[in-house]
Write a protein that holds these residues in place. Sequence first.
Motif, PDB file in Angstrom:
ATOM      1  N   THR A 117       0.827  -1.203   0.000  1.00 54.27           N
ATOM      2  CA  THR A 117       0.000   0.000   0.000  1.00 54.27           C
ATOM      3  C   THR A 117       0.864   1.256   0.000  1.00 54.27           C
ATOM      4  N   ALA A 118       1.844   1.294   0.905  1.00 52.94           N
ATOM      5  CA  ALA A 118       2.714   2.470   0.990  1.00 52.94           C
ATOM      6  C   ALA A 118       3.525   2.648  -0.292  1.00 52.94           C
ATOM      7  N   LEU A 119       3.994   1.539  -0.859  1.00 56.38           N
ATOM      8  CA  LEU A 119       4.770   1.614  -2.102  1.00 56.38           C
ATOM      9  C   LEU A 119       3.918   2.168  -3.239  1.00 56.38           C
ATOM     10  N   HIS A 120       2.714   1.658  -3.390  1.00 50.68           N
ATOM     11  CA  HIS A 120       1.844   2.128  -4.466  1.00 50.68           C
ATOM     12  C   HIS A 120       1.451   3.594  -4.276  1.00 50.68           C
ATOM     13  N   ARG A 121       1.206   3.985  -3.034  1.00 49.97           N
ATOM     14  CA  ARG A 121       0.884   5.385  -2.764  1.00 49.97           C
ATOM     15  C   ARG A 121       2.059   6.281  -3.130  1.00 49.97           C
ATOM     16  N   SER A 122       3.256   5.850  -2.776  1.00 47.73           N
ATOM     17  CA  SER A 122       4.448   6.640  -3.105  1.00 47.73           C
ATOM     18  C   SER A 122       4.651   6.736  -4.612  1.00 47.73           C
ATOM     19  N   LEU A 123       4.416   5.627  -5.311  1.00 45.21           N
ATOM     20  CA  LEU A 123       4.582   5.653  -6.769  1.00 45.21           C
ATOM     21  C   LEU A 123       3.571   6.575  -7.437  1.00 45.21           C
ATOM     22  N   ARG A 124       2.327   6.555  -6.939  1.00 40.64           N
ATOM     23  CA  ARG A 124       1.320   7.452  -7.513  1.00 40.64           C
ATOM     24  C   ARG A 124       1.723   8.907  -7.333  1.00 40.64           C
ATOM     25  N   VAL A 125       2.147   9.243  -6.115  1.00 44.66           N
ATOM     26  CA  VAL A 125       2.568  10.623  -5.865  1.00 44.66           C
ATOM     27  C   VAL A 125       3.801  10.963  -6.715  1.00 44.66           C
ATOM     28  N   GLY A 126       4.753  10.031  -6.777  1.00 46.45           N
ATOM     29  CA  GLY A 126       5.969  10.286  -7.545  1.00 46.45           C
ATOM     30  C   GLY A 126       5.738  10.444  -9.031  1.00 46.45           C
ATOM     31  N   LEU A 127       4.699   9.795  -9.559  1.00 47.57           N
ATOM     32  CA  LEU A 127       4.402   9.911 -10.988  1.00 47.57           C
ATOM     33  C   LEU A 127       3.568  11.149 -11.310  1.00 47.57           C
ATOM     34  N   VAL A 128       2.593  11.452 -10.481  1.00 48.51           N
ATOM     35  CA  VAL A 128       1.640  12.517 -10.799  1.00 48.51           C
ATOM     36  C   VAL A 128       2.160  13.895 -10.401  1.00 48.51           C
ATOM     37  N   MET A 129       2.736  14.005  -9.223  1.00 48.15           N
ATOM     38  CA  MET A 129       3.136  15.310  -8.700  1.00 48.15           C
ATOM     39  C   MET A 129       4.158  16.029  -9.589  1.00 48.15           C
ATOM     40  N   PRO A 130       5.255  15.396 -10.032  1.00 50.36           N
ATOM     41  CA  PRO A 130       6.206  16.103 -10.902  1.00 50.36           C
ATOM     42  C   PRO A 130       5.598  16.508 -12.243  1.00 50.36           C
ATOM     43  N   VAL A 131       4.718  15.661 -12.774  1.00 48.37           N
ATOM     44  CA  VAL A 131       4.099  15.982 -14.062  1.00 48.37           C
ATOM     45  C   VAL A 131       3.234  17.230 -13.948  1.00 48.37           C
ATOM     46  N   LEU A 132       2.434  17.314 -12.884  1.00 47.67           N
ATOM     47  CA  LEU A 132       1.583  18.484 -12.695  1.00 47.67           C
ATOM     48  C   LEU A 132       2.413  19.741 -12.448  1.00 47.67           C
ATOM     49  N   PHE A 133       3.480  19.593 -11.673  1.00 46.56           N
ATOM     50  CA  PHE A 133       4.332  20.756 -11.409  1.00 46.56           C
ATOM     51  C   PHE A 133       5.003  21.252 -12.695  1.00 46.56           C
ATOM     52  N   CYS A 172      -6.941  17.701  -7.797  1.00 46.15           N
ATOM     53  CA  CYS A 172      -8.009  16.813  -7.310  1.00 46.15           C
ATOM     54  C   CYS A 172      -8.492  15.875  -8.413  1.00 46.15           C
ATOM     55  N   ALA A 173      -8.642  16.418  -9.617  1.00 44.36           N
ATOM     56  CA  ALA A 173      -9.102  15.593 -10.734  1.00 44.36           C
ATOM     57  C   ALA A 173      -8.085  14.505 -11.062  1.00 44.36           C
ATOM     58  N   CYS A 174      -6.814  14.882 -11.116  1.00 36.28           N
ATOM     59  CA  CYS A 174      -5.775  13.897 -11.429  1.00 36.28           C
ATOM     60  C   CYS A 174      -5.633  12.856 -10.317  1.00 36.28           C
ATOM     61  N   ALA A 175      -5.810  13.291  -9.072  1.00 37.48           N
ATOM     62  CA  ALA A 175      -5.723  12.346  -7.956  1.00 37.48           C
ATOM     63  C   ALA A 175      -6.846  11.322  -8.020  1.00 37.48           C
ATOM     64  N   ALA A 176      -8.058  11.772  -8.326  1.00 35.38           N
ATOM     65  CA  ALA A 176      -9.192  10.850  -8.430  1.00 35.38           C
ATOM     66  C   ALA A 176      -8.964   9.829  -9.540  1.00 35.38           C
ATOM     67  N   ILE A 177      -8.413  10.286 -10.656  1.00 30.93           N
ATOM     68  CA  ILE A 177      -8.159   9.380 -11.778  1.00 30.93           C
ATOM     69  C   ILE A 177      -7.013   8.424 -11.448  1.00 30.93           C
ATOM     70  N   ALA A 178      -5.947   8.972 -10.860  1.00 31.30           N
ATOM     71  CA  ALA A 178      -4.765   8.146 -10.568  1.00 31.30           C
ATOM     72  C   ALA A 178      -5.080   7.053  -9.554  1.00 31.30           C
ATOM     73  N   THR A 179      -5.818   7.389  -8.503  1.00 34.67           N
ATOM     74  CA  THR A 179      -6.130   6.382  -7.491  1.00 34.67           C
ATOM     75  C   THR A 179      -7.080   5.317  -8.024  1.00 34.67           C
ATOM     76  N   ALA A 180      -7.860   5.658  -9.059  1.00 37.93           N
ATOM     77  CA  ALA A 180      -8.784   4.681  -9.640  1.00 37.93           C
ATOM     78  C   ALA A 180      -8.099   3.767 -10.646  1.00 37.93           C
ATOM     79  N   LEU A 181      -7.037   4.256 -11.295  1.00 36.95           N
ATOM     80  CA  LEU A 181      -6.401   3.498 -12.373  1.00 36.95           C
ATOM     81  C   LEU A 181      -5.047   2.915 -11.996  1.00 36.95           C
ATOM     82  N   LEU A 182      -4.286   3.614 -11.168  1.00 34.24           N
ATOM     83  CA  LEU A 182      -2.933   3.162 -10.812  1.00 34.24           C
ATOM     84  C   LEU A 182      -2.976   2.392  -9.503  1.00 34.24           C
ATOM     85  N   TRP A 183      -2.842   1.089  -9.587  1.00 30.03           N
ATOM     86  CA  TRP A 183      -2.859   0.225  -8.414  1.00 30.03           C
ATOM     87  C   TRP A 183      -4.054   0.540  -7.515  1.00 30.03           C
TER      88      TRP A 183
END
Length: 485
Positions: A47-63, A183-194
């Motif tokens: 769980t922690a690994l997947h959460r970290s990967l989601r943040v690591g993939l989405v956050m830099p792209v949005l920034f 918020c939109a990207c987080a909802a999509i990422a948590t539904a599709l990525l792990w």
Amino acid sequence: MLRPLVGKVFTDTALCRHVSLDYAAGGGHASAMIAALRNLAHDPDRTALHRSLRVGLVMPVLFAFGLHGLENPQLALLAAFGAFSTMAMADFIGPHRSRLVAYLVLMLVGSALIVIGTALSSTLWPAVIAMLVIGVTLQFVAVLGGQYMLGNNAAILVFVLCAMVPASNDLIPDRLGGWILACACAAIATALLWPRHERRDLYQQLVEAVYALATVARTIAAGDCPGSSIDRSKTEIDRVRALHSALGFRPSGPAGQRRALLGLIDDLGQCLAFAVAVPAGSQMSAEDRRLADAAATTLDAVADVLAGCVDGHSGKQPDLEVLVAVRHRHRELLHAATQTAVAGDTPASAVVMAVEAVFPLRVLSFVALSMATNAIVLTGQTARVVGDDFGMAEPVAAEGTLQHYLRMLAPHLSPHSVWFRNCARAGAALALSMLIAKLSGIEHAFWVVLATLTVLRSNVATTGATVVSAVIGTFAGFLLATAAT
């Protein structure tokens, strides 16, 4: 919601020898901290690994999209921190619809806080007072549990960021755009990525464990030795406990349903403990076997209800009155037999031994009744158990959403409430840290308030583990940031 069961008090020492309820004998906060420290790297379901990967993939792209693609620093700032808060701090659980609604509510609340925080970003005392009010309010609402508890710190982070980074009101639309995008990207990422199915997996394992216990009870009713069935039940119960432990301290639904879930998990161990103590074979009377069979039927019904939870529907409620009736008749026959034995020449030791022999089965049937009521409450419905010799549980009348919220919040609207005091302390800590950060004039002062918020996320049992993890993570981040620059 069930009122507490009022059970009989058994004073006979011979009977009390069988009451070996295996509640965990906790060693206090120190042992909890030691256990947490030992399990810092324990992530069985990743769980922690997947959460970290989601943040690591989405956050830099949005920034990068906001800063270099749109060349809008304010949008990039809120998009990056918004992605972190919504996926790392909130990380909502439950079915997809529940998560989507939670993200929508968080987006609306966060948008209001962005407007307030930005408008007060160039002030001192108004911003500090607003931090106090917002901190206390959002921490207090967390008493509702579930998604409210998971999302409150994410909303606080958004306000802190906007209040501590000065900006004119003209930049509010840019900040809102970054937050909504996050918020939109987080909802999509948590539904599709792990995607996570915590409750579904736990309920599915509960189904297997309860079915295994029903097999044990039915084997006992048949007069056979339930050796292999008991071994299977132990394995399934251990898996349930492992899955539940993987959730840590994360809330998994409304308070009443959380209590029912904890009660159900605890009942598994009690049910197995007393099933093992039931003397099988020729020692059981026909009425004993009838009681064991009724308990097995009730456990099958409990498993069916939990299977419905896996699929997202409540299913049919167990018929509690059947088991209550069988238990009542069994008690009457036991009482009559005991009176006859006492009135005759039967030795007292033989009378006690006869009662001792049947006592584990009676407790087993009561635990099955308790599991049935907990399963019903777990589905959000009400349960009614009246007339059982062990006690009585009465339901609370159905209530609307507003009445439910008022009933949950009202008991804590008092200075004497522990929850209210904790919320007041949290709000005061956030306000004080904001005051110090604004008066100090240090660069990137918002980190002072964010550090305070991070500490407030911990609890008594895991403070030690939180501090160690925070120190290690901060040091690692410092090294990486230094290397990158």
